[in-house]
Design an enzyme around this catalytic site. Structure first.
Site, short mmCIF file in Angstrom:
data_model
loop_
_atom_site.label_atom_id
_atom_site.label_comp_id
_atom_site.label_asym_id
_atom_site.label_seq_id
_atom_site.Cartn_x
_atom_site.Cartn_y
_atom_site.Cartn_z
N TYR A 141 0.26 -0.93 -0.29
CA TYR A 141 0.23 -0.08 -0.01
C TYR A 141 1.23 1.48 0.00
O TYR A 141 0.67 1.95 -0.36
CB TYR A 141 -0.39 0.16 0.87
CG TYR A 141 -2.75 -0.84 1.56
CD1 TYR A 141 -2.16 -2.29 0.57
CD2 TYR A 141 -3.19 -0.18 1.65
CE1 TYR A 141 -3.17 -2.22 0.86
CE2 TYR A 141 -4.65 -0.90 1.66
CZ TYR A 141 -4.35 -2.34 1.03
OH TYR A 141 -5.76 -2.77 0.43
N LYS A 192 3.12 -15.07 1.89
CA LYS A 192 4.48 -15.70 0.66
C LYS A 192 5.12 -16.08 0.75
O LYS A 192 6.13 -15.85 -0.29
CB LYS A 192 3.52 -14.95 0.08
CG LYS A 192 2.93 -15.63 -1.45
CD LYS A 192 1.54 -16.71 -2.03
CE LYS A 192 1.42 -17.34 -3.14
NZ LYS A 192 0.25 -18.45 -3.24
N ASP A 224 -2.91 -17.99 0.18
CA ASP A 224 -3.98 -18.72 -0.52
C ASP A 224 -4.40 -19.50 0.20
O ASP A 224 -5.66 -19.52 0.34
CB ASP A 224 -3.41 -19.49 -2.15
CG ASP A 224 -1.96 -20.30 -2.04
OD1 ASP A 224 -1.71 -20.35 -0.80
OD2 ASP A 224 -1.71 -20.79 -2.93
N ASP A 248 -6.21 -7.17 4.77
CA ASP A 248 -8.09 -6.11 3.32
C ASP A 248 -8.52 -7.37 3.13
O ASP A 248 -9.97 -7.50 3.50
CB ASP A 248 -6.93 -5.65 3.09
CG ASP A 248 -8.30 -4.63 2.04
OD1 ASP A 248 -8.76 -4.56 2.77
OD2 ASP A 248 -8.10 -4.47 0.80
N ASP A 252 -12.75 -9.36 5.13
CA ASP A 252 -13.90 -9.30 4.24
C ASP A 252 -14.54 -10.67 4.42
O ASP A 252 -15.78 -10.78 4.00
CB ASP A 252 -13.54 -8.97 2.73
CG ASP A 252 -13.52 -6.96 3.17
OD1 ASP A 252 -13.33 -6.15 3.44
OD2 ASP A 252 -14.46 -6.54 1.71
C1 IPM Z 1 -10.29 -1.08 4.15
C2 IPM Z 1 -10.45 -0.27 2.51
C3 IPM Z 1 -9.69 0.17 2.73
C4 IPM Z 1 -7.82 -0.26 2.48
C5 IPM Z 1 -9.68 0.87 1.78
C6 IPM Z 1 -10.60 1.74 0.83
C7 IPM Z 1 -8.10 2.24 1.29
O1 IPM Z 1 -10.52 -1.63 2.03
O2 IPM Z 1 -10.10 -0.71 5.55
O3 IPM Z 1 -9.93 -2.37 4.06
O4 IPM Z 1 -7.69 -1.27 1.68
O5 IPM Z 1 -7.26 -0.96 3.59
MN MN Z 2 -10.91 -3.29 2.76
#
Ligand code: IPM
Ligand code: MN
Ligand code: NAD
Length: 357
Positions: A141, A192, A224, A248, A252
């Site tokens: 990032y 990885k 993975d 990240d 999710d």
């Molecule tokens: C998160 C989001 C952010 C990230 C983006 C919006 C910059 O996806 O907070 O998980 O990738 O960290």
């Molecule tokens: Mn995110």
């Protein structure tokens, strides 16, 4: 003394969900359980539209001066055409970097009432209590060089760089180990290392740092496989520690184990105990403005704020218990709706949590 909270609602569903979290904060303040002073600020697309900058200097200064920051979400399709330096996401990344918020805690806890809301079988997810520790101010990032260049042939070449120093890896591993010491004492480091030198080093540093924590059982997985294991048998994990981008993606994925991405809060902490608190989800442009978004991830982020930045663990537990009670009452936003439950909107859910405090 009153604690200063900077409230950054942001974009999309940000203002809708933050309103509900602020209701909870105010209710606890009004009854004397906590003493907070709220100040509002602009970030993301909202800040760009007002001031031409997704992270205005005054917002960064206010965030530095605050005891804690509560953030909704940033981003949306209307800002996608902007140069990357002006995009809403840059505002969020700038806050994380500017405050040095290197440790991102993303707890994935299944409320038993939502076992049927997960897309996975109830027996796979029931009892899930996992903490993902995501490195937040380094990795691909922020690595240099980055950009898109045009080659002499006229073809474009895009590049980003995955970079970590040993000290960056060590400090995030220590955060994970310290948290694990108060939980199940098991840490899985995700990398990885079979392909990327940077994460081969990550694995070595994690292993070396673990020597200071003889009680911790450290394991390693390639990312993975980790993604597959999260869906196959998520309860094998206690604490996971990983890079910015892997964290990240995996968080999710873990969110869906709890029923919805609308359930997962987060805390982003620096070395001085300052923190920013936000749901892990985004601005959900597809449902923004309709009053249907789930505010619980943001409300649970307030609980994390009380625990980690305001030294108010008792009040934090009251919020978490209130969320559980509201779920017991059968109230559900659309994202966690299942048969026999009553569908409510964002504000009704927030009101119900306040009433259940
Ligand atoms: C998160 C989001 C952010 C990230 C983006 C919006 C910059 O996806 O907070 O998980 O990738 O960290
Ligand atoms: Mn995110
Ligand atoms: P998203 O998390 O915004 O939405 C993904 C899906 O989950 C959508 O269908 C959305 O409706 C649903 N969802 C998310 N939060 C919900 C909630 N509280 N209640 C009910 N449903 C919810 O991810 P995306 O669509 O990939 O990104 C949209 C925008 O948000 C982009 O601009 C992205 O950059 C930004 N984003 C910001 C953050 C942040 O501010 N921390 C995090 C992720 C994405």
């Amino acid at each position: 003394m009153s604690k200063q909270i900077l409230v950054l609602a942001g974009d999309g569903i940000g203002p809708e969900i933050v309103s509900e979290a602020v209701k909870v904060l105010r209710a606890l303040h009004d009854e004397g359980a906590i003493d907070v002073t709220l100040q509002e600020g602009l970030v993301g697309g909202a800040a760009y539209d007002a001031l031409g900058d997704p992270l205005p200097e005054e917002t960064l200064t206010a965030a530095r001066d605050a005891d804690a920051v509560l953030l909704g979400a940033v981003g949306g399709p209307q800002w996608e055409p902007l140069h990357i330096s002006k995009r809403p996401e840059k505002g969020l990344l700038g806050l994380r970097a500017g405050l040095g918020l290197f440790a991102n805690l993303r707890p994935a806890i299944l409320y038993p009432q939502l076992a049927g809301a997960s897309t996975l079988k109830p027996e796979v997810v029931s009892g899930l209590d996992l903490m993902i520790v995501r490195e937040l101010t380094g990795g691909i990032y922020f690595g240099q060089p980055r950009g898109v260049e045009t080659l002499p042939s006229g073809e474009r070449r895009g590049f980003n760089t995955l970079v970590y120093t040993e000290s960056e890896v060590e400090r995030i591993c220590r955060v994970a180990f310290d948290i694990a010491m108060k939980r199940g004492k098991r840490v899985c480091s995700v990398d990885k290392a079979n392909v990327l030198e940077c994460t081969e080093m990550w694995r070595e540093v994690a292993t070396a740092t673990a020597r200071d924590y003889p009680e911790i059982e450290l394991s390693h997985l390639y990312v993975d496989n980790a993604a597959m294991q999260l869906v196959r048998a998520p309860k094998q994990f206690d604490v996971m520690v990983t890079t910015n981008m892997f964290g990240d993606i995996l968080s999710d994925c873990a969110a869906m184990l709890t029923g919805s991405i609308g359930m997962l809060p987060s805390a982003s902490l620096n070395a001085h105990g300052q923190g920013m608190y936000e749901p892990i989800h985004g601005s959900a442009p597809d449902i923004a403005g309709r009053g249907v978004a789930n505010p619980l991830a943001t409300i649970l982020s307030v609980a994390m704020m009380l625990r980690y930045s305001l030294d108010a663990a008792g009040a934090a537990m009251r919020i978490e218990a209130a969320v559980s009670r509201v779920l017991d009452q059968g109230l559900r936003t659309a994202d966690i709706l299942s048969e026999g439950m009553r569908e409510v909107g964002t504000a009704e859910m927030g009101d119900a949590v306040v009433a259940a405090l």
